[in-house]
Design a protein around this motif. Structure first.
Motif, mmCIF file in Angstrom:
data_model
loop_
_atom_site.group_PDB
_atom_site.id
_atom_site.type_symbol
_atom_site.label_atom_id
_atom_site.label_comp_id
_atom_site.label_asym_id
_atom_site.label_seq_id
_atom_site.Cartn_x
_atom_site.Cartn_y
_atom_site.Cartn_z
ATOM 1 N N SER A 20 -6.047 -7.048 9.074
ATOM 2 C CA SER A 20 -4.609 -7.175 9.334
ATOM 3 C C SER A 20 -3.968 -5.889 9.805
ATOM 4 C CB SER A 20 -3.892 -7.642 8.054
ATOM 5 O OG SER A 20 -4.390 -8.870 7.605
ATOM 6 N N GLU A 21 -4.702 -4.806 9.892
ATOM 7 C CA GLU A 21 -4.080 -3.525 10.215
ATOM 8 C C GLU A 21 -3.599 -3.466 11.661
ATOM 9 O OE1 GLU A 21 -6.294 0.005 10.364
ATOM 10 O OE2 GLU A 21 -7.238 -0.652 12.189
ATOM 11 N N THR A 72 -4.356 -14.569 1.483
ATOM 12 C CA THR A 72 -5.561 -14.810 2.269
ATOM 13 C C THR A 72 -6.487 -13.612 2.127
ATOM 14 O OG1 THR A 72 -4.354 -16.134 3.913
ATOM 15 C CG2 THR A 72 -6.529 -15.307 4.542
ATOM 16 N N ASP A 78 -9.962 -7.444 3.338
ATOM 17 C CA ASP A 78 -8.539 -7.415 3.672
ATOM 18 C C ASP A 78 -7.834 -8.509 2.871
ATOM 19 O OD1 ASP A 78 -6.407 -6.675 6.097
ATOM 20 O OD2 ASP A 78 -6.267 -8.774 5.470
ATOM 21 N N LYS A 131 -4.121 -10.303 2.424
ATOM 22 C CA LYS A 131 -2.786 -10.446 3.008
ATOM 23 C C LYS A 131 -1.938 -11.370 2.154
ATOM 24 C CE LYS A 131 -0.444 -11.226 7.431
ATOM 25 N NZ LYS A 131 -0.629 -11.541 8.867
ATOM 26 N N TYR A 132 -0.662 -10.994 1.995
ATOM 27 C CA TYR A 132 0.287 -11.769 1.206
ATOM 28 C C TYR A 132 1.479 -12.113 2.089
ATOM 29 C CZ TYR A 132 3.920 -12.838 -2.243
ATOM 30 O OH TYR A 132 4.934 -13.445 -2.947
ATOM 31 N N GLU A 133 1.755 -13.392 2.273
ATOM 32 C CA GLU A 133 2.886 -13.856 3.081
ATOM 33 C C GLU A 133 4.024 -14.225 2.149
ATOM 34 O OE1 GLU A 133 1.751 -16.575 6.295
ATOM 35 O OE2 GLU A 133 -0.324 -16.145 5.758
ATOM 36 N N SER A 154 5.590 -10.120 5.349
ATOM 37 C CA SER A 154 4.217 -10.236 4.866
ATOM 38 C C SER A 154 3.665 -8.832 4.657
ATOM 39 C CB SER A 154 3.341 -11.026 5.842
ATOM 40 O OG SER A 154 3.285 -10.389 7.106
ATOM 41 N N ALA A 203 -0.165 -6.442 3.629
ATOM 42 C CA ALA A 203 -1.627 -6.450 3.620
ATOM 43 C C ALA A 203 -2.149 -5.141 3.050
ATOM 44 C CB ALA A 203 -2.183 -6.679 5.016
ATOM 45 N N ASP A 235 -0.128 -2.282 4.725
ATOM 46 C CA ASP A 235 0.752 -2.645 5.838
ATOM 47 C C ASP A 235 1.913 -3.502 5.359
ATOM 48 O OD1 ASP A 235 -0.650 -2.215 8.812
ATOM 49 O OD2 ASP A 235 -2.063 -2.278 7.155
ATOM 50 N N GLU A 293 2.471 0.984 8.802
ATOM 51 C CA GLU A 293 1.165 1.129 8.170
ATOM 52 C C GLU A 293 0.940 2.552 7.694
ATOM 53 O OE1 GLU A 293 -2.616 -0.700 9.727
ATOM 54 O OE2 GLU A 293 -2.978 1.382 10.317
#
Length: 489
Positions: free
Chosen positions: A235-236, A366, A408, A410-412, A418, A420, A448, A462
Motif C-alpha cells: 500500500s505504500e 486487509t 502489509d 491496511k485499515y479502511e 484509510s 496502512a 501511510d 508516508e
C-alpha cells in the motif's frame, strides 16, 4: 318532330353524362391532393421537432464549452445492450439516438466508437510528490536502497525534492463485437519516470493487445505488461513500490496464455508465458551494447496458479487471494580480461519461486503479503539490484541468490480515510553479494495515511524507515517522508 325531340334528348343526356364523369374525376383528384398535403404537413412538423431538438442539443454543447467543459465528451456514452448497429457494422446508435463516427470520436476525446468499431478510452493520473530524506538514497524520488556512509558519513546530507515524474497517461482500446466468441482489447500506457526528480523521460509501461473468450475462459496476450507472477502489491506510495525490498516486479514483452474457471463466488486462473528482453532484464554487465537477456537464446518461462474467492465471513465485494508462481530463464555475458578484451561468453540462470496472499477480515482490514526466493533477480527488482557476482571478470561469475518478501496491513476507516502499515526485506547471500555491489540486506518499514477528497482527487502521507547493510561499509539508514497528491481520470 319526334326524331328531333329524341335527338335533342339524347344530346342533352350525353352532355349530362360527360359533365357527371368530369365531376367525378375532379373530386378524386382533389381528395388525393388533400391527403398528400396532410402527409407533408405531418412530415414538416416532425422535421421541425427534430430541428428543435438538435438546436437544443447544440445550445447545450455551446453552453458547456463556454463554461470550459468538453461538451462532446459529456454527451458521449458507452455502448451497451441498447446500442443498435447498422447493417455494415460501422454506425452505432444509442438508445437516445446518438450516432458515433470517427469524427465524433475525435470531438468526444476518443470515448465514442469509431467507424471501424474501435472504442478508445483515455485514462491516467497527474501526480505531485514531495519527498524529504535524512540520508542520500540511490535515486532522490524513487528509492530502492540507502547509499553507504562514506567520507566520514558526510555524504548523507538531508535532501528534499518535488516531482511530477510519476504521472501516467494511458489509452484502452476495445472492439465491442465478438468474432467466433473472441473479443479484442489493448492498452498503451506511459509515464515520465527519469533518473531524478527534474529529469522526466518518456517511458512506456504497458503496450499490448489481448483476445479473450469469456464463454470458454481463455485469454491470450501479446505485448509488454506485468510479469504474470505479480499477484499482490503493498500500500505504500513511494514510486519505487518496494522494489529491492521485498516486492519484485517488472513489465516486459511477453506471450501469455491464461485459462480461468469462474464460479458464483470464486475464480481460478492458470497462467503460462514466455518473457523476453525488457528494460533492465539482466542489464548489460559486459557493456557490449547487447542486453544480457537478449544475448541468450533462452526466454524466461513463467507460470502461476491464482485462486480468488469472496470473503465468505463478510458481505461486500472484497475477495481473498492465494497464489503460487515462478519463472526460469537464462542470460549471457562475456568474460572481460585486464586489457579490456572480451573472452568467452557464459550463461547464468535466473529463477524465482513466489507465494502470495491477500486476506480481508473484520470488515475493514486487509492483510497482504508475499514471500519469494531465487537467484540472478536484478532484472526484476530483486537481490537489491545484484544479479551476478564476479571476483575475477576473466572467469565465470556466480548468480546472487536471495530471499525476501513483505507484509502489509491496511485499515479502511470510511469512504474518505484509510491507513496502512507494512514491512519488506530483501536478503541476498552475503558471500555472493560481497563480490557484486556489496549490499547484503535491505529493509523498509512504513506507515501511510490516505485521504480521498472526491472520486478523482486523493492525498497520501508516508513515513518510511529504510535500512541497507553493506558487506564492508557498515549499515546505512534513512528516514523518508513523502506527501503525494494525485488526480485520476
Amino acid at each position: 318532330m319526334k326524331k328531333l325531340i329524341l335527338a335533342t334528348v339524347f344530346a342533352m343526356g350525353l352532355v349530362a353524362a360527360v359533365e357527371a364523369q368530369e365531376a367525378a374525376v375532379t373530386q378524386a383528384d382533389i381528395q388525393a391532393i388533400i391527403e398528400r398535403l396532410n402527409k407533408l404537413e405531418a412530415e414538416n412538423k416532425a422535421q421541425a421537432q427534430r430541428i428543435a431538438e438538435l438546436e437544443s442539443q447544440n445550445k447545450a454543447l455551446v453552453d458547456k464549452q463556454a463554461k470550459g467543459e468538453s461538451g462532446a465528451s459529456k454527451v458521449a456514452v458507452k455502448a451497451d445492450e441498447s446500442t443498435k448497429v447498422s447493417e455494415d457494422g460501422k454506425i452505432y446508435t444509442t438508445e437516445k439516438g446518438y450516432k458515433y463516427y470517427l469524427a465524433d470520436a475525435a470531438a468526444g476525446i476518443f470515448q465514442p466508437l469509431s467507424d471501424n468499431g474501435l472504442k478508445i478510452t483515455p485514462y491516467g493520473w497527474l501526480t505531485f510528490e514531495a519527498v524529504h530524506n535524512t540520508h542520500k538514497t540511490d535515486v532522490d524520488i524513487y528509492t530502492d536502497w540507502v547509499r553507504p556512509r562514506r567520507n566520514g558519513g558526510k555524504n548523507g546530507d538531508h535532501q528534499t525534492v518535488f516531482s511530477m515524474n510519476d504521472s501516467i497517461l494511458g489509452f484502452e482500446f476495445e472492439v465491442p463485437e465478438e468474432y467466433e466468441g473472441w473479443k479484442f482489447h489493448g492498452k498503451f500506457e506511459f509515464d515520465l519516470a527519469g533518473d531524478h526528480a527534474n529529469d522526466p523521460n518518456f517511458h512506456f509501461r504497458h503496450l499490448y493487445f489481448d483476445m479473450d473468450n469469456a464463454e470458454k475462459g481463455w485469454n491470450i496476450l501479446f505485448g509488454q505488461t506485468w510479469h504474470l507472477w505479480k499477484m499482490v502489491t503493498p500500500s505504500e506510495i513511494d514510486g519505487a513500490w518496494m522494489e529491492q525490498a521485498g516486492h519484485p516486479y517488472r513489465r516486459s514483452p511477453q506471450i501469455r496464455v491464461t485459462k480461468r474457471w469462474e464460479w458464483e463466488d470464486s475464480k481460478l486462473e492458470i497462467r503460462a508465458g514466455l518473457v523476453k528482453n525488457g528494460n533492465g532484464m539482466g542489464g548489460d554487465r559486459d557493456e557490449d551494447d547487447n542486453q544480457d537477456n537478449s544475448a541468450s537464446a533462452w526466454a524466461l518461462l513463467e507460470g502461476a496458479v491464482v485462486y480468488e474467492r469472496d470473503a465468505f465471513w463478510e458481505e461486500g465485494d472484497r475477495r481473498w487471494l492465494l497464489g503460487l508462481a515462478g519463472m526460469y530463464g537464462r542470460d549471457k555475458s562475456h568474460r572481460i580480461y585486464a586489457d579490456g578484451a572480451y573472452g568467452a561468453s557464459d550463461e547464468y540462470n535466473s529463477d524465482l519461486v513466489m507465494v502470495a496472499a491477500k486476506i480481508p477480515f473484520l470488515d475493514k482490514f486487509t492483510l497482504t503479503g508475499q514471500l519469494f526466493a531465487g537467484e540472478n533477480l536484478a532484472g526484476v527488482q530483486g537481490g537489491i539490484g545484484q544479479g551476478v557476482a564476479f571476483r575475477d571478470w576473466s572467469k565465470k561469475g556466480r548468480e546472487v541468490s536471495t530471499i525476501g518478501g513483505f507484509v502489509d496491513l491496511k485499515y479502511e476507516l470510511n469512504g474518505k480515510w484509510s491507513f496502512a502499515i507494512g514491512y519488506g526485506f530483501d536478503d541476498p547471500t552475503d558471500s555472493e553479494a560481497r563480490d557484486a555491489e556489496g549490499r547484503t540486506y535491505n529493509a523498509r518499514a512504513y506507515v501511510d495515511a490516505f485521504y480521498q477528497f472526491n472520486d478523482q482527487l486523493h492525498f497520501g502521507l508516508e513515513y518510511a524507515r529504510l535500512q541497507t547493510k553493506y558487506y564492508d561499509e557498515g549499515d546505512a539508514d534513512d528516514d523518508r517522508i513523502q506527501f503525494t497528491a494525485y488526480y485520476d481520470f
